[in-house]
Structures are given as C-alpha cells and as structure tokens.
Design a protein around this motif. Sequence first.
Motif, PDB file in Angstrom:
ATOM      1  N   GLU A   1      10.685  14.042  13.179  1.00 49.21           N
ATOM      2  CA  GLU A   1      12.139  14.151  13.094  1.00 49.21           C
ATOM      3  C   GLU A   1      12.833  12.804  13.300  1.00 49.21           C
ATOM      4  OE1 GLU A   1      13.576  17.317  15.561  1.00 49.21           O
ATOM      5  OE2 GLU A   1      12.379  18.847  14.541  1.00 49.21           O
ATOM      6  N   GLU A   2      12.142  11.730  12.903  1.00 48.36           N
ATOM      7  CA  GLU A   2      12.731  10.393  12.939  1.00 48.36           C
ATOM      8  C   GLU A   2      13.160  10.064  11.505  1.00 48.36           C
ATOM      9  OE1 GLU A   2       9.921   7.754  14.786  1.00 48.36           O
ATOM     10  OE2 GLU A   2       9.774   9.006  16.584  1.00 48.36           O
ATOM     11  N   TYR A   3      14.279  10.674  11.132  1.00 46.09           N
ATOM     12  CA  TYR A   3      14.662  10.716   9.730  1.00 46.09           C
ATOM     13  C   TYR A   3      15.151   9.378   9.188  1.00 46.09           C
ATOM     14  CZ  TYR A   3      14.345  15.700  10.684  1.00 46.09           C
ATOM     15  OH  TYR A   3      13.897  16.933  11.058  1.00 46.09           O
ATOM     16  N   GLU A   4      15.791   8.574  10.005  1.00 45.79           N
ATOM     17  CA  GLU A   4      16.258   7.276   9.517  1.00 45.79           C
ATOM     18  C   GLU A   4      15.074   6.415   9.090  1.00 45.79           C
ATOM     19  OE1 GLU A   4      18.794   5.338  12.278  1.00 45.79           O
ATOM     20  OE2 GLU A   4      20.386   6.843  12.149  1.00 45.79           O
ATOM     21  N   GLU A   5      13.989   6.432   9.883  1.00 42.58           N
ATOM     22  CA  GLU A   5      12.789   5.676   9.541  1.00 42.58           C
ATOM     23  C   GLU A   5      12.141   6.244   8.279  1.00 42.58           C
ATOM     24  OE1 GLU A   5      13.554   6.794  12.457  1.00 42.58           O
ATOM     25  OE2 GLU A   5      13.661   5.065  13.811  1.00 42.58           O
ATOM     26  N   ALA A   6      12.156   7.569   8.157  1.00 42.42           N
ATOM     27  CA  ALA A   6      11.591   8.201   6.972  1.00 42.42           C
ATOM     28  C   ALA A   6      12.367   7.787   5.718  1.00 42.42           C
ATOM     29  CB  ALA A   6      11.597   9.720   7.118  1.00 42.42           C
ATOM     30  N   VAL A   7      13.688   7.805   5.796  1.00 45.08           N
ATOM     31  CA  VAL A   7      14.516   7.392   4.659  1.00 45.08           C
ATOM     32  C   VAL A   7      14.226   5.946   4.278  1.00 45.08           C
ATOM     33  CG1 VAL A   7      16.887   6.890   3.938  1.00 45.08           C
ATOM     34  CG2 VAL A   7      16.355   9.059   5.067  1.00 45.08           C
ATOM     35  N   ARG A   8      14.091   5.099   5.278  1.00 41.66           N
ATOM     36  CA  ARG A   8      13.795   3.683   5.012  1.00 41.66           C
ATOM     37  C   ARG A   8      12.489   3.531   4.227  1.00 41.66           C
ATOM     38  NH1 ARG A   8      11.924   1.206  10.157  1.00 41.66           N
ATOM     39  NH2 ARG A   8      10.022   2.228   9.409  1.00 41.66           N
TER      40      ARG A   8
ATOM     41  N   TYR B   1       0.850  -1.194   0.000  1.00 41.26           N
ATOM     42  CA  TYR B   1       0.000   0.000   0.000  1.00 41.26           C
ATOM     43  C   TYR B   1       0.887   1.246   0.000  1.00 41.26           C
ATOM     44  CZ  TYR B   1      -4.276   2.602   1.231  1.00 41.26           C
ATOM     45  OH  TYR B   1      -5.355   3.441   1.242  1.00 41.26           O
ATOM     46  N   GLN B   2       1.137   1.798  -1.188  1.00 41.16           N
ATOM     47  CA  GLN B   2       2.070   2.906  -1.351  1.00 41.16           C
ATOM     48  C   GLN B   2       1.623   4.170  -0.605  1.00 41.16           C
ATOM     49  OE1 GLN B   2       5.123   1.823  -2.329  1.00 41.16           O
ATOM     50  NE2 GLN B   2       5.280   3.323  -3.955  1.00 41.16           N
ATOM     51  N   LYS B   3       0.336   4.489  -0.648  1.00 39.89           N
ATOM     52  CA  LYS B   3      -0.142   5.697   0.022  1.00 39.89           C
ATOM     53  C   LYS B   3       0.147   5.647   1.520  1.00 39.89           C
ATOM     54  CE  LYS B   3      -3.905   7.087  -3.085  1.00 39.89           C
ATOM     55  NZ  LYS B   3      -5.365   7.328  -3.181  1.00 39.89           N
ATOM     56  N   ALA B   4      -0.084   4.490   2.116  1.00 39.06           N
ATOM     57  CA  ALA B   4       0.176   4.352   3.551  1.00 39.06           C
ATOM     58  C   ALA B   4       1.669   4.453   3.841  1.00 39.06           C
ATOM     59  CB  ALA B   4      -0.375   3.019   4.060  1.00 39.06           C
ATOM     60  N   LEU B   5       2.479   3.886   2.967  1.00 38.16           N
ATOM     61  CA  LEU B   5       3.935   3.947   3.153  1.00 38.16           C
ATOM     62  C   LEU B   5       4.437   5.384   3.077  1.00 38.16           C
ATOM     63  CD1 LEU B   5       6.485   2.167   3.484  1.00 38.16           C
ATOM     64  CD2 LEU B   5       6.669   2.156   0.989  1.00 38.16           C
ATOM     65  N   LEU B   6       3.949   6.139   2.099  1.00 40.25           N
ATOM     66  CA  LEU B   6       4.383   7.540   1.942  1.00 40.25           C
ATOM     67  C   LEU B   6       3.875   8.407   3.080  1.00 40.25           C
ATOM     68  CD1 LEU B   6       3.811   7.888  -1.907  1.00 40.25           C
ATOM     69  CD2 LEU B   6       6.014   7.869  -0.727  1.00 40.25           C
ATOM     70  N   LYS B   7       2.643   8.156   3.531  1.00 43.17           N
ATOM     71  CA  LYS B   7       2.111   8.935   4.655  1.00 43.17           C
ATOM     72  C   LYS B   7       2.886   8.639   5.941  1.00 43.17           C
ATOM     73  CE  LYS B   7      -0.609  11.492   5.003  1.00 43.17           C
ATOM     74  NZ  LYS B   7      -0.530  12.963   5.107  1.00 43.17           N
ATOM     75  N   ARG B   8       3.250   7.384   6.148  1.00 44.81           N
ATOM     76  CA  ARG B   8       4.038   7.053   7.337  1.00 44.81           C
ATOM     77  C   ARG B   8       5.398   7.734   7.280  1.00 44.81           C
ATOM     78  NH1 ARG B   8       5.453   0.892   8.998  1.00 44.81           N
ATOM     79  NH2 ARG B   8       6.899   1.095   7.247  1.00 44.81           N
ATOM     80  N   ALA B   9       6.003   7.752   6.094  1.00 38.73           N
ATOM     81  CA  ALA B   9       7.291   8.442   5.945  1.00 38.73           C
ATOM     82  C   ALA B   9       7.151   9.924   6.267  1.00 38.73           C
ATOM     83  CB  ALA B   9       7.815   8.244   4.523  1.00 38.73           C
ATOM     84  N   ALA B  10       6.056  10.537   5.804  1.00 36.67           N
ATOM     85  CA  ALA B  10       5.826  11.957   6.089  1.00 36.67           C
ATOM     86  C   ALA B  10       5.662  12.197   7.587  1.00 36.67           C
ATOM     87  CB  ALA B  10       4.589  12.441   5.336  1.00 36.67           C
TER      88      ALA B  10
END
Length: 496
Positions: A343-350, A328-337
């Motif tokens: 400010e949990e950037y390592e998780e966002a990059v992942r 589910y790409q939308k959920a993945l991108l929203k979680r990254a946002a």
Amino acid sequence: MAEQPSDVDWECDEILDPQAEPMSRGNLAELKKETANQLYKNKRYKDALAVYNEIIELCPDAPAYYGNRAACYMMLDKYHDALADAKKCIAIDPKFIKAYTRVVKCSLIVGDIVGAKTALNKLQELDSNNSRIQPEQKHLEHLEKFLREADVAYAKKDFRKVVYCMDRCCDVSTACPAFKLRKAKCLVFLKRFQEAQEIANDILHIDKQNVDAIYVRGMCLYYEDNVDRAFVHFQQVLRLAPDHSKALDIYKRAKSLKQKKEEGNAAFKMEKYQEAFDLYTEALTIDPQNTVANAKLHFNKALIYAKLRKFRESMEECTAALKLDEGYQKALLKRAACYMELEEYEEAVRDYEQAWKVDKSRDNKRLLLEAKFALKKSKRKDYYKILGIDKNASTDDIKKAYRKRAMVHHPDRHANASDGEKKEQEKKFKEVGEAYGILSDPKKRTRYDNGHDLEDMDRGHEMDPNAIFQTFFGHHGGGYQFQAGGLPNGFTFQFG
C-alpha cells in the motif's frame, strides 16, 4: 607517423651475383628500382611494392632495397612488414642509420616499447645528432607515462582511467592491437559491450586467430549473460592458447554460475523455495562483476519472497537487481507490484511511470492507471478506520460503532478540555458523522468501496454532524441521559 616519399633511398650500390653473368642482375635491379621509386613518388604504393618485391628477389642481400620496401610498407600501414624489412636491413648492414629510424618508428606504432627503446639507443650511439631522435624519444616517454598510469588505474579498478590511458597510447601506437584490446577489456567492465565488440571485430578482421580479441568477444557475451555463446569463444581461445589463464578462469566461473543458476531454477519449479533461495544466494558470490547475471539472480530471489508473501523483502531484492541493471524492466515491475501490496502507492506509481516511459505497452498503461487510482483512493479518509470496523462490517456493526464513537468524541463530553483538545474532538466527531453517513447508505458505501466519483462524494460530505447525531439518537429510548448543554435549546439526548 607514416614515412614520406622522400624517405626512400634513391641510390643503391650495384650488387653482383656470382652465379649470373657480370652485372646482369644488378643492372636489372637498378632499372626496376627507378620504376619503383617513380611509382612511390606518385603515391602508387601498391604498385611500387610489387616492383620492390621483384628487386629483392634479384638482389636479396642489398640493405637499401629492404629499406625502400620498408618505407613502402609504412605508407600502406603494414607496419609489422615494414619493421621486419628494417630489421633485415640492419642485419645486413648494422650501421644503416635510416633503418634504425624506421625500426624506432614502426616499433612505436605497433606498441613494441622494448624494441623502440633498443633501436633508439643504438641510433644515438651511431648518430647522436640525428634529427629523428628527439621527437621519437618524446613519443617513447609519452607511451611509458600512460602505460604506468594505466597499470595503477587497473589495480584500483578505475577502468575509465585505463580507457583514457589506452586512447593516449593509441595516439602514438596506432597499429597496436594489445593497447586496443586492453581498452576493450575495460569497456566490458564498464558495460560498454558494443564498443568493446567493435574493437575486437576490427582486430579479428585482420587477424582471425587473435586469441585476445576472441577472448574479449567471449567476455562481452558472458557479461551480457549469453553464457552458451561465451563458452564457444572461451573454448576457442583455449584451443589456440591452452595457457591463457584469464580465459580459463572466466570459463570456469561461467560454468559454475550457469550450474548454480540452473539448480536454483529446478528447485524453484519444484516449489523448494528455501533450497532455490540458497542456491541463488550462493551463485551471487561466484562473479561480482557479472552484473547482468547477478541482477537476474536477485530478481529470482524476489520472486521467492513474493511467493512467500514477504513483499518488503521482495521489494528490496528488486532494488538490488535494479542497482546492477537499471534497465531491468521485470525487476522494476515486480518492485512496483510489491509497493502495491504494501500500500505504498506513490512509490508504485513512480515505478510504473518509469516502466511506461520505456515500454508503452497496454499492460504497463493498465498497471499505471491502477496504481494512480489506488493512490487517489488512499488519500481519502478511511471511514472504516474512523469507525474502528473492517470492510466486511454489517449494517448493525456500523450502527454500533457509530454509537460508541459519537459518544466518545461529542464536544459536550470535552467541555472542560483545553482549546486544542476541544478542536481535535470536534474534528473527530465530524469525521465519525461523515463515516456513518457514507457507510450506512448501501449505494454510497458501494461507490466509496469502488473508489468512484471521489470528488463528488467528498463535496457531499459537507453535512452537519450534530444533525446526524440527533437523527440517529433521537429515535432511541431507554438507556441513560446526559445534558448536551452546548447544543441549541439545551437539547437532551438518550443513548440506547
């Protein structure tokens, strides 16, 4: 499992038709039988079948002709027709041994366990030494074993095991749509929708009104969240079989799920976020097995949390959605946002890297680069935090903060401390000097804020904190004095 050409009956008693001239129909039937048998020997089964049909029209009460046509049907994989002819043969002659063997064989192939068992028992009564009994008995036991195991597995929702058991049953019952459709239903629950639809389509190609095959197609559409098309299939099933309880149940659940979701969407558009949240939560209880629809509901709840700037909760809802639908790409991108906001950037990059692997779009690349840049910035020393000021601090605020921090951490203030404490204060004193050196210079501060030239800037920080201290405080008069005995030449500083 198919009959061999030698299984046809090459001899037949002459049949007399009282309404015809003596021997005319019987003789004609026998002549045609020779033609049909020769076609059968040559494996021209369709041609042979056509002649057997003519023979049976001439002699409709001759069991051997039905037996031969049954063998022909079997070679053409028309097992239901073969079974009907074998049963007709038995109805005319209850002691026709070969007809029983064909009933057993065809019943096993079409998955009629009761019919196979009944015919096998009768065959044992009539001819206990028949060579066909033992292998067909093993086939029957094979089916019964895997059907029992399938029932147990289904009760435990072990759908993979059910699929395996149905495959084993189909090894014997090659023309049993019921076993294939039972497998297809479990493939739906395993999200293997294409395989399930292929099975249903193959059966519908032969039997366009097979309600269970239509039901399986409807299930696939429903669990792929294509509810409107699923409705059409369930309605068709209920028209053909009004008492199809499973179709009725899933149809009701689909309608309820669609209604709750649409009500939630309407509330969301009207910015009635709590009402929308409650409706989405209620919708999630309707059908736990509809993982695709439920993933979307979790995502909708994540959007509400994001609107309310509850990013931790939004991220958790996205994770719940991805557990149900990992693609589910939308959920993945929203979680990254959300990770970016937290400010949990390592998780966002992942997460952005995972999204980029699936969809190498320009937007995904931009988001990934931004997350990597933010991660890189986050690994620098936070000079604002070191001085205890916010990012909008003025030049005077920076100077005041430096005075305060420099005095607190200057090594001479900690001359009597332990070695460990001295090292810690020296480190902090150095960091205060670095922070002031960057933030007091407008150009360096701008570059620092923008995150540019990070490596060059870090190398430029190798400066003497005592020199900064002297430069900063050497120009101030008044205030109080203390002896910085640890500095060269016993330098004395004044603090304003």
